[in-house]
Design a protein around this motif. Sequence first.
Motif, PDB file in Angstrom:
ATOM      1  N   VAL A  33      -2.751 -79.067  55.434  1.00 40.05           N
ATOM      2  CA  VAL A  33      -2.320 -78.968  54.043  1.00 40.05           C
ATOM      3  C   VAL A  33      -0.895 -79.494  53.968  1.00 40.05           C
ATOM      4  CG1 VAL A  33      -1.773 -77.387  52.141  1.00 40.05           C
ATOM      5  CG2 VAL A  33      -3.784 -76.963  53.578  1.00 40.05           C
ATOM      6  N   ALA A  34      -0.648 -80.421  53.055  1.00 41.61           N
ATOM      7  CA  ALA A  34       0.715 -80.910  52.821  1.00 41.61           C
ATOM      8  C   ALA A  34       1.332 -80.112  51.679  1.00 41.61           C
ATOM      9  CB  ALA A  34       0.697 -82.393  52.464  1.00 41.61           C
ATOM     10  N   VAL A  35       2.611 -79.799  51.819  1.00 38.58           N
ATOM     11  CA  VAL A  35       3.378 -79.170  50.747  1.00 38.58           C
ATOM     12  C   VAL A  35       4.507 -80.125  50.406  1.00 38.58           C
ATOM     13  CG1 VAL A  35       4.824 -77.230  50.044  1.00 38.58           C
ATOM     14  CG2 VAL A  35       2.815 -76.826  51.495  1.00 38.58           C
ATOM     15  N   VAL A  36       4.468 -80.666  49.186  1.00 36.65           N
ATOM     16  CA  VAL A  36       5.513 -81.581  48.729  1.00 36.65           C
ATOM     17  C   VAL A  36       6.551 -80.772  47.977  1.00 36.65           C
ATOM     18  CG1 VAL A  36       6.040 -83.670  47.432  1.00 36.65           C
ATOM     19  CG2 VAL A  36       3.783 -83.399  48.498  1.00 36.65           C
ATOM     20  N   LEU A  37       7.792 -80.818  48.446  1.00 39.59           N
ATOM     21  CA  LEU A  37       8.865 -80.090  47.785  1.00 39.59           C
ATOM     22  C   LEU A  37       9.320 -80.849  46.552  1.00 39.59           C
ATOM     23  CD1 LEU A  37       9.443 -79.624  51.183  1.00 39.59           C
ATOM     24  CD2 LEU A  37      10.668 -77.806  50.028  1.00 39.59           C
ATOM     25  N   GLY A  38       9.564 -80.119  45.474  1.00 33.27           N
ATOM     26  CA  GLY A  38       9.921 -80.725  44.203  1.00 33.27           C
ATOM     27  C   GLY A  38      11.294 -81.372  44.209  1.00 33.27           C
ATOM     28  N   ALA A  39      11.500 -82.244  43.253  1.00 32.49           N
ATOM     29  CA  ALA A  39      12.783 -82.906  43.025  1.00 32.49           C
ATOM     30  C   ALA A  39      12.813 -83.310  41.548  1.00 32.49           C
ATOM     31  CB  ALA A  39      12.956 -84.114  43.939  1.00 32.49           C
ATOM     32  N   ASP A  75       9.743 -76.787  40.055  1.00 35.03           N
ATOM     33  CA  ASP A  75      10.294 -75.893  39.045  1.00 35.03           C
ATOM     34  C   ASP A  75       9.766 -76.319  37.671  1.00 35.03           C
ATOM     35  OD1 ASP A  75      11.819 -74.402  37.301  1.00 35.03           O
ATOM     36  OD2 ASP A  75      13.719 -74.808  38.321  1.00 35.03           O
ATOM     37  N   ASP A  76       8.931 -75.476  37.082  1.00 30.59           N
ATOM     38  CA  ASP A  76       8.359 -75.793  35.768  1.00 30.59           C
ATOM     39  C   ASP A  76       8.963 -74.950  34.651  1.00 30.59           C
ATOM     40  OD1 ASP A  76       6.755 -77.502  37.187  1.00 30.59           O
ATOM     41  OD2 ASP A  76       4.877 -76.797  36.324  1.00 30.59           O
ATOM     42  N   ARG A  77      10.130 -74.321  34.899  1.00 28.84           N
ATOM     43  CA  ARG A  77      10.708 -73.435  33.897  1.00 28.84           C
ATOM     44  C   ARG A  77      11.290 -74.167  32.693  1.00 28.84           C
ATOM     45  NH1 ARG A  77      14.588 -70.101  37.844  1.00 28.84           N
ATOM     46  NH2 ARG A  77      14.913 -72.252  38.492  1.00 28.84           N
ATOM     47  N   GLY A 107       8.168 -73.110  42.620  1.00 29.89           N
ATOM     48  CA  GLY A 107       8.938 -73.568  43.774  1.00 29.89           C
ATOM     49  C   GLY A 107      10.339 -73.959  43.334  1.00 29.89           C
ATOM     50  N   TYR A 108      11.156 -72.967  43.026  1.00 28.10           N
ATOM     51  CA  TYR A 108      12.470 -73.207  42.432  1.00 28.10           C
ATOM     52  C   TYR A 108      13.468 -73.776  43.427  1.00 28.10           C
ATOM     53  CZ  TYR A 108      10.291 -70.148  38.993  1.00 28.10           C
ATOM     54  OH  TYR A 108       9.417 -69.583  38.100  1.00 28.10           O
ATOM     55  N   ASP A 109      13.259 -73.527  44.695  1.00 29.25           N
ATOM     56  CA  ASP A 109      14.076 -74.118  45.749  1.00 29.25           C
ATOM     57  C   ASP A 109      13.261 -74.113  47.038  1.00 29.25           C
ATOM     58  OD1 ASP A 109      14.254 -71.499  46.794  1.00 29.25           O
ATOM     59  OD2 ASP A 109      16.285 -71.180  46.051  1.00 29.25           O
ATOM     60  N   THR A 110      13.841 -74.610  48.105  1.00 32.51           N
ATOM     61  CA  THR A 110      13.106 -74.733  49.368  1.00 32.51           C
ATOM     62  C   THR A 110      12.635 -73.383  49.889  1.00 32.51           C
ATOM     63  OG1 THR A 110      14.404 -76.706  49.878  1.00 32.51           O
ATOM     64  CG2 THR A 110      13.243 -75.663  51.716  1.00 32.51           C
ATOM     65  N   TYR A 111      13.498 -72.386  49.793  1.00 36.57           N
ATOM     66  CA  TYR A 111      13.141 -71.043  50.257  1.00 36.57           C
ATOM     67  C   TYR A 111      11.944 -70.514  49.471  1.00 36.57           C
ATOM     68  CZ  TYR A 111      13.704 -66.008  51.206  1.00 36.57           C
ATOM     69  OH  TYR A 111      13.503 -64.695  51.558  1.00 36.57           O
ATOM     70  N   ASP A 112      11.991 -70.641  48.142  1.00 38.11           N
ATOM     71  CA  ASP A 112      10.882 -70.168  47.308  1.00 38.11           C
ATOM     72  C   ASP A 112       9.580 -70.872  47.690  1.00 38.11           C
ATOM     73  OD1 ASP A 112      12.982 -68.883  46.005  1.00 38.11           O
ATOM     74  OD2 ASP A 112      12.258 -69.377  44.008  1.00 38.11           O
ATOM     75  N   THR A 113       9.641 -72.193  47.857  1.00 37.19           N
ATOM     76  CA  THR A 113       8.438 -72.955  48.187  1.00 37.19           C
ATOM     77  C   THR A 113       7.833 -72.492  49.503  1.00 37.19           C
ATOM     78  OG1 THR A 113       9.078 -74.912  46.919  1.00 37.19           O
ATOM     79  CG2 THR A 113       7.577 -75.262  48.776  1.00 37.19           C
ATOM     80  N   CYS A 114       8.660 -72.353  50.529  1.00 39.68           N
ATOM     81  CA  CYS A 114       8.144 -71.942  51.842  1.00 39.68           C
ATOM     82  C   CYS A 114       7.642 -70.502  51.813  1.00 39.68           C
ATOM     83  CB  CYS A 114       9.223 -72.118  52.904  1.00 39.68           C
ATOM     84  SG  CYS A 114       9.621 -73.845  53.248  1.00 39.68           S
ATOM     85  N   TRP A 115       8.385 -69.619  51.176  1.00 39.41           N
ATOM     86  CA  TRP A 115       7.985 -68.214  51.094  1.00 39.41           C
ATOM     87  C   TRP A 115       6.655 -68.096  50.357  1.00 39.41           C
ATOM     88  CZ3 TRP A 115       6.729 -64.434  47.626  1.00 39.41           C
ATOM     89  CH2 TRP A 115       6.820 -63.106  48.059  1.00 39.41           C
TER      90      TRP A 115
END
Length: 196
Positions: A33-39, A75-77, A107-115
């Motif tokens: 599974v790939a997880v693409v971090l947002g930007a 981040d979709d806020r 996924g508001y930041d890297t920590y949120d995404t990984c957690w």
Amino acid sequence: MGLGVLAGVGGEVLLRRAGRRVLEPHQLTGPRVAVVLGAQTYPDGRPSRFLRGRLEVARRLHADGRVTTVVVSGDDRAPSHHESQAMRRWLVEAGVPAEDVVLDAHGYDTYDTCWRARHVLGLDSVVLVSQSYHLPRALLTARLVGLDAVGVGDDSVRGTATWRSGVVRERFALLKLLRDVATRRRPDASPPLGRS
């Protein structure tokens, strides 16, 4: 030992070790599974050049059968942009089947995404996709939240002013990561939006 000292001394060692888990696509054994971090995305829904680089890496990994599912975490806020939705749209338009894309709008930041990958999506092992300079910290983050991860990086925007400022910003982001881990910050645990 203060966080600043740890980030400066021990942090460099931790990042170097984490960086050993950055792989070339051909080194991946699947399926994964790939997880693409947002930007950044633009108000019209287009992904920024940095985000397109990450998405193209994920598209190729999927097309080559190295990953079966792509989680797009952003981040979709803000009402003016929805990162994960823009990411899904780009991937589907680029040929990734919609049923293979999972949205994580928190996924508001890297920590949120990984957690969230570990504790909300229930993933044990992933391929993190981001720019190469970001991957050592992202992989360290994954390890610290109990997620087994390797990384595949994008270098298509290397040398730009944004790349250079991102490299500098990583040092400060390491401090934030260490604080998040030390305080056991709990991210938003809302369920993902599921497969598109």
